[in-house]
Each structure stands twice: as C-alpha cells, then as structure tokens.
Design a protein around this motif. Sequence first.
Motif, PDB file in Angstrom:
ATOM      1  N   TYR A  24       0.805  -1.055   0.175  1.00  0.00           N
ATOM      2  CA  TYR A  24      -0.202  -0.104  -0.087  1.00  0.00           C
ATOM      3  C   TYR A  24       0.307   1.387   0.196  1.00  0.00           C
ATOM      4  O   TYR A  24       0.677   1.989  -0.649  1.00  0.00           O
ATOM      5  N   LEU A  25       1.952   1.490   0.958  1.00  0.00           N
ATOM      6  CA  LEU A  25       2.622   2.576   1.271  1.00  0.00           C
ATOM      7  C   LEU A  25       3.472   2.793  -0.404  1.00  0.00           C
ATOM      8  O   LEU A  25       4.042   3.891  -0.501  1.00  0.00           O
ATOM      9  N   ASP A  26       4.106   1.166  -0.463  1.00  0.00           N
ATOM     10  CA  ASP A  26       5.401   1.268  -1.904  1.00  0.00           C
ATOM     11  C   ASP A  26       4.286   1.792  -3.187  1.00  0.00           C
ATOM     12  O   ASP A  26       4.707   2.203  -4.384  1.00  0.00           O
ATOM     13  N   ALA A  27       2.842   1.334  -3.610  1.00  0.00           N
ATOM     14  CA  ALA A  27       1.767   2.079  -4.188  1.00  0.00           C
ATOM     15  C   ALA A  27       1.842   3.713  -4.608  1.00  0.00           C
ATOM     16  O   ALA A  27       2.481   4.066  -5.288  1.00  0.00           O
ATOM     17  N   TYR A  28       1.697   4.194  -3.313  1.00  0.00           N
ATOM     18  CA  TYR A  28       1.636   5.508  -2.572  1.00  0.00           C
ATOM     19  C   TYR A  28       3.454   6.164  -3.077  1.00  0.00           C
ATOM     20  O   TYR A  28       3.482   7.805  -3.505  1.00  0.00           O
ATOM     21  N   LEU A  29       4.392   5.716  -2.537  1.00  0.00           N
ATOM     22  CA  LEU A  29       5.962   6.159  -3.366  1.00  0.00           C
ATOM     23  C   LEU A  29       5.881   6.289  -4.790  1.00  0.00           C
ATOM     24  O   LEU A  29       6.935   6.789  -5.020  1.00  0.00           O
ATOM     25  N   GLU A  36      -0.481  12.471  -0.077  1.00  0.00           N
ATOM     26  CA  GLU A  36      -0.915  11.415  -0.463  1.00  0.00           C
ATOM     27  C   GLU A  36      -0.862  10.578  -0.082  1.00  0.00           C
ATOM     28  O   GLU A  36      -0.716   9.198   0.946  1.00  0.00           O
ATOM     29  N   LEU A  37       1.182  10.197  -0.151  1.00  0.00           N
ATOM     30  CA  LEU A  37       2.038   9.530   1.016  1.00  0.00           C
ATOM     31  C   LEU A  37       1.600   9.499   2.516  1.00  0.00           C
ATOM     32  O   LEU A  37       1.585   8.878   3.131  1.00  0.00           O
ATOM     33  N   ARG A  38       1.763  10.787   2.674  1.00  0.00           N
ATOM     34  CA  ARG A  38       1.603  11.466   4.650  1.00  0.00           C
ATOM     35  C   ARG A  38       0.623  10.458   4.635  1.00  0.00           C
ATOM     36  O   ARG A  38      -0.719   9.941   5.722  1.00  0.00           O
ATOM     37  N   LEU A  68       0.796  12.861  10.870  1.00  0.00           N
ATOM     38  CA  LEU A  68       0.166  12.627   9.834  1.00  0.00           C
ATOM     39  C   LEU A  68      -1.018  12.571   9.554  1.00  0.00           C
ATOM     40  O   LEU A  68      -1.853  12.030   8.493  1.00  0.00           O
ATOM     41  N   GLY A  69      -1.845  14.633   9.795  1.00  0.00           N
ATOM     42  CA  GLY A  69      -2.985  14.287   9.631  1.00  0.00           C
ATOM     43  C   GLY A  69      -3.150  15.993   8.311  1.00  0.00           C
ATOM     44  O   GLY A  69      -2.137  14.957   7.879  1.00  0.00           O
ATOM     45  N   LYS A  70      -4.346  15.859   7.951  1.00  0.00           N
ATOM     46  CA  LYS A  70      -4.534  16.543   6.633  1.00  0.00           C
ATOM     47  C   LYS A  70      -3.707  17.092   6.753  1.00  0.00           C
ATOM     48  O   LYS A  70      -2.836  18.151   5.321  1.00  0.00           O
ATOM     49  N   ARG A  71      -3.222  18.078   7.993  1.00  0.00           N
ATOM     50  CA  ARG A  71      -2.636  19.285   7.769  1.00  0.00           C
ATOM     51  C   ARG A  71      -0.957  19.496   8.150  1.00  0.00           C
ATOM     52  O   ARG A  71      -0.404  20.279   8.182  1.00  0.00           O
ATOM     53  N   ASN A  73       3.270  17.835   8.559  1.00  0.00           N
ATOM     54  CA  ASN A  73       4.307  17.825   7.598  1.00  0.00           C
ATOM     55  C   ASN A  73       5.274  17.101   8.436  1.00  0.00           C
ATOM     56  O   ASN A  73       6.113  17.546   8.877  1.00  0.00           O
ATOM     57  N   PRO A  74       4.918  15.358   8.288  1.00  0.00           N
ATOM     58  CA  PRO A  74       6.245  14.590   9.282  1.00  0.00           C
ATOM     59  C   PRO A  74       7.720  14.875   8.422  1.00  0.00           C
ATOM     60  O   PRO A  74       7.699  15.019   7.253  1.00  0.00           O
ATOM     61  N   SER A  75       8.360  15.350   9.385  1.00  0.00           N
ATOM     62  CA  SER A  75       9.800  14.610   9.054  1.00  0.00           C
ATOM     63  C   SER A  75      10.304  13.461   8.352  1.00  0.00           C
ATOM     64  O   SER A  75       9.829  12.547   8.418  1.00  0.00           O
TER      65      SER A  75
END
Length: 104
Positions: A24-29, A36-38, A68-71, A73-75
């Motif tokens: 699932y994550l790989d598809a978004y990467l 979308e990845l977040r 991980l929320g909509k706003r 921006n994780p490092s």
Amino acid sequence: MSKIETTRFDAADYLGSAEDAAAYLDAYLEDGSLAELRAALDTVARSRGMSDLAQKTGLTRAGLYKSLGKRGNPSLETIQTILHAMGMRLAIEPVESEEKREYA
C-alpha cells in the motif's frame, strides 16, 4: 422502496499484514504526491493502532495524529521512526537503467 445503508470505506480495515501495508505504501511512493503519501502513512498507522505505535516510537498519540493529519508535514526522521516501529524501511532504487541515464 427501502433505503440502502452504506458505511464509509477505510483502507485501514483491510491492511492486515505487513506485506499488505508495505505494498500500500509502496504504491503511494511510486505514484502519489507527498500529501497522498502522508495520508497513506496515516492509514497504515491507524491500521496498526496509534496507541501502540506511539509507545513504540516514543512519540505521543497527539503528535502522531498531528504529523500524519491532513495539515501535517512529518519530517523524514519522523517518517523513518514510524516505519521502523512498524517493521518497515524506505528503500531507494533506480527508475531507469544506467545505460539510458544521461549524466551532465
């Protein structure tokens, strides 16, 4: 005619195995935007349980939800910490062969 009852779809309900979550994550990467990845990382984190993940990462539940929320921006460090706690890692691979790549 009776009304049809529907429920909201949540992919987190269907990510039962580590392999499913990784795919699932790989598809978004591969194809998704950073937002979308977040969101995909948030989905996988919820499928694993935010409380458990907070304990494993040393982050607070609120901090995880904020990152991980909509706003959010994780490092990169936060992403690596979360992935490590889930038993995953980021990997880099070439998109095209070296023969086709033009170097400046």
